[in-house]
Scaffold this motif. Structure first.
Motif, short mmCIF file in Angstrom:
data_model
loop_
_atom_site.label_atom_id
_atom_site.label_comp_id
_atom_site.label_asym_id
_atom_site.label_seq_id
_atom_site.Cartn_x
_atom_site.Cartn_y
_atom_site.Cartn_z
N SER A 181 0.83 -1.21 0.00
CA SER A 181 0.00 0.00 0.00
C SER A 181 0.87 1.26 0.00
O SER A 181 0.51 2.27 -0.62
N LEU A 182 2.02 1.20 0.65
CA LEU A 182 2.93 2.35 0.66
C LEU A 182 3.50 2.58 -0.74
O LEU A 182 3.58 3.72 -1.21
N VAL A 183 3.86 1.51 -1.43
CA VAL A 183 4.36 1.63 -2.81
C VAL A 183 3.27 2.20 -3.72
O VAL A 183 3.53 3.08 -4.54
N VAL A 184 2.05 1.70 -3.58
CA VAL A 184 0.92 2.20 -4.37
C VAL A 184 0.69 3.68 -4.08
O VAL A 184 0.45 4.48 -5.00
N ALA A 185 0.79 4.08 -2.82
CA ALA A 185 0.60 5.49 -2.45
C ALA A 185 1.67 6.37 -3.09
O ALA A 185 1.35 7.43 -3.63
N LEU A 186 2.92 5.93 -3.06
CA LEU A 186 3.99 6.71 -3.66
C LEU A 186 3.84 6.79 -5.18
O LEU A 186 4.07 7.84 -5.78
N GLU A 187 3.43 5.69 -5.79
CA GLU A 187 3.20 5.70 -7.24
C GLU A 187 2.07 6.69 -7.59
O GLU A 187 2.20 7.46 -8.55
N THR A 188 1.00 6.66 -6.82
CA THR A 188 -0.12 7.57 -7.06
C THR A 188 0.32 9.02 -6.90
O THR A 188 -0.04 9.88 -7.70
N LEU A 189 1.12 9.28 -5.89
CA LEU A 189 1.64 10.62 -5.66
C LEU A 189 2.47 11.08 -6.85
O LEU A 189 2.31 12.20 -7.35
N GLU B 201 -5.84 -0.27 -5.86
CA GLU B 201 -4.84 -1.33 -6.01
C GLU B 201 -4.32 -1.81 -4.65
O GLU B 201 -3.70 -2.86 -4.55
N ALA B 202 -4.54 -1.03 -3.59
CA ALA B 202 -4.07 -1.38 -2.26
C ALA B 202 -5.14 -2.17 -1.51
O ALA B 202 -6.33 -1.96 -1.70
N LEU B 203 -4.69 -3.08 -0.67
CA LEU B 203 -5.58 -3.92 0.12
C LEU B 203 -6.52 -3.08 0.97
O LEU B 203 -6.07 -2.23 1.74
N GLY B 204 -7.82 -3.26 0.82
CA GLY B 204 -8.80 -2.52 1.60
C GLY B 204 -9.19 -1.17 1.02
O GLY B 204 -9.95 -0.44 1.62
N THR B 205 -8.63 -0.81 -0.10
CA THR B 205 -8.90 0.45 -0.79
C THR B 205 -8.77 1.67 0.15
O THR B 205 -9.70 2.46 0.27
N ARG C 114 -1.33 5.76 8.59
CA ARG C 114 -0.99 4.44 9.12
C ARG C 114 0.51 4.31 9.38
O ARG C 114 0.94 3.59 10.26
N HIS C 115 1.31 5.02 8.59
CA HIS C 115 2.76 4.98 8.75
C HIS C 115 3.27 6.16 9.56
O HIS C 115 4.47 6.41 9.60
N GLY C 116 2.36 6.88 10.20
CA GLY C 116 2.77 8.04 10.99
C GLY C 116 3.39 9.12 10.12
O GLY C 116 4.25 9.86 10.56
N GLY C 117 2.95 9.19 8.88
CA GLY C 117 3.58 10.07 7.91
C GLY C 117 2.89 11.40 7.74
O GLY C 117 1.77 11.63 8.19
N GLU C 118 3.61 12.27 7.11
CA GLU C 118 3.10 13.57 6.73
C GLU C 118 3.84 14.00 5.48
O GLU C 118 4.90 13.48 5.17
N SER D 139 14.56 2.34 14.56
CA SER D 139 15.95 2.77 14.69
C SER D 139 16.84 2.15 13.63
O SER D 139 17.90 2.68 13.31
N ASP D 140 16.43 1.03 13.04
CA ASP D 140 17.24 0.41 11.99
C ASP D 140 16.87 0.92 10.61
O ASP D 140 17.37 0.43 9.59
N GLY D 141 15.98 1.92 10.54
CA GLY D 141 15.63 2.51 9.26
C GLY D 141 14.44 1.87 8.58
O GLY D 141 14.02 2.32 7.53
N THR D 142 13.87 0.83 9.17
CA THR D 142 12.71 0.20 8.55
C THR D 142 11.45 0.93 8.97
O THR D 142 11.43 1.61 10.00
N VAL D 143 10.41 0.80 8.19
CA VAL D 143 9.12 1.40 8.54
C VAL D 143 8.31 0.32 9.22
O VAL D 143 8.10 -0.75 8.65
N PRO D 144 7.88 0.55 10.46
CA PRO D 144 7.17 -0.49 11.21
C PRO D 144 5.78 -0.78 10.64
O PRO D 144 5.15 0.10 10.06
N ALA D 145 5.36 -2.00 10.81
CA ALA D 145 4.00 -2.40 10.42
C ALA D 145 3.03 -1.79 11.42
O ALA D 145 3.40 -1.52 12.56
N PRO D 146 1.78 -1.54 11.01
CA PRO D 146 0.82 -0.93 11.95
C PRO D 146 0.45 -1.87 13.07
O PRO D 146 0.58 -3.03 13.02
#
Length: 103
Positions: A5-13, A63-67, A76-80, A96-103
């Motif tokens: 869903s994050l990849v789909v969001a970035l593609e849409t952006l 295209e993302a799960l749950g539309t 959901r990713h604490g983003g802005e 802290s390791d640079g990964t984005v945590p799952a919700p």
């Protein structure tokens, strides 16, 4: 899943940016800082109005799960989204390791 869903969001952006700015090339960079992952998207040309970006946040992502909407995925990713002139930065909370945590 959620990373999809994050990849789909970035593609849409990016597709929205291309449509509104008329640009076909963007500089994209991922950076780690302050327990956040920053995805910077830059382009030459006209900046987009904040009102346009606000409209995009309500865009459904079929295209993302749950539309979810673009805004839902960022929340959901604490983003802005921060966008100085000619650049757009998507700031996501990261571990802290640079990964984005799952919700």
């Amino acid at each position: 899943g959620d990373s999809h869903s994050l990849v789909v969001a970035l593609e849409t952006l990016l597709r929205n940016l291309a449509r509104v700015t008329g640009e076909s090339r963007f500089d994209i960079e991922a950076l780690l800082g302050d327990r956040r992952v920053y995805i910077e998207i830059g382009w030459e040309g006209t900046p987009i109005p904040e009102a346009t970006l606000a409209t995009w946040m309500g865009t459904p992502l079929p295209e993302a799960l749950g539309t979810p909407t673009l805004g839902d995925v960022l929340v959901r990713h604490g983003g802005e989204i921060i966008f100085p002139k000619g650049q757009l930065t998507c700031a996501l909370h990261g571990a802290s390791d640079g990964t984005v945590p799952a919700p």
